[in-house]
Design a protein around this motif. Structure first.
Motif: not given
Length: 168
Positions: A82-89, A91-103
């Motif tokens: 989640v922390a890495e996804a926030l950093l990526a966001t 930095e300008g990355y539009d995320l496509v999240v693969l199946d997750t239970a962390l709603d």
């Protein structure tokens, strides 16, 4: 209310990103000028690509980073992901999240980029994704070297201010 935004870069992309979240957005003299309701002003603190913004003559620091513009896959399995996804966001990355239970965490990430996609089964080629936050042979990996303490700070940063203060 009108807000004048100094972008970190790519003024047109930032204006386009904000368009669907505000009443109006236009580029003037290298800045983005938006009209927004007072209750949505917190959006300025969560939007990647904002250096600073000015409201009624008072200037505030933005989130920095760069405007969201390039797609990347992410898998959310734990706090570090989640922390890495926030950093990526940021930095300008539009995320496509693969199946997750962390709603809940996915919902928090969408506060920073409401266009995050969530795929519940496999990958989809319709998104044209060339980068990823996970180990994969055929896509370029985006890596972050962050400590456990930084993971905790980033996860707390994502929380709505009302939760940080213990309000319901």
């Amino acid at each position: 209310m009108n807000i004048e935004i100094k972008p970190t870069q790519d003024t047109e992309q930032l204006s386009e990103n904000l368009e669907e979240r505000v009443q109006s957005s236009e580029v003037k003299d290298g800045k983005v000028v938006i009209e927004i309701d007072e209750e949505n002003r917190g959006l300025m603190e969560r939007t990647p690509g904002i250096e600073e913004y000015t409201v009624d003559g008072e200037t505030f620091e933005g989130l920095k980073g760069r405007p969201v513009q390039e797609k990347a896959y992410a898998r959310l399995e734990d706090k570090r992901d989640v922390a890495e996804a926030l950093l990526a966001t940021m930095e300008g990355y539009d995320l496509v999240v693969l199946d997750t239970a962390l709603d809940w965490e996915l919902k928090l990430l969408r506060r920073f980029n409401p266009d995050i996609k969530h795929l519940t089964s496999g990958r989809s080629e319709i998104f044209d994704v060339e980068k990823t936050l996970e180990d994969e042979d055929d896509r370029e990996k985006i890596e972050y070297d962050i400590s456990d303490e930084e993971v905790e700070v980033l996860n707390r940063f994502m929380q709505p201010k009302s939760l940080e203060r213990g309000e319901n």
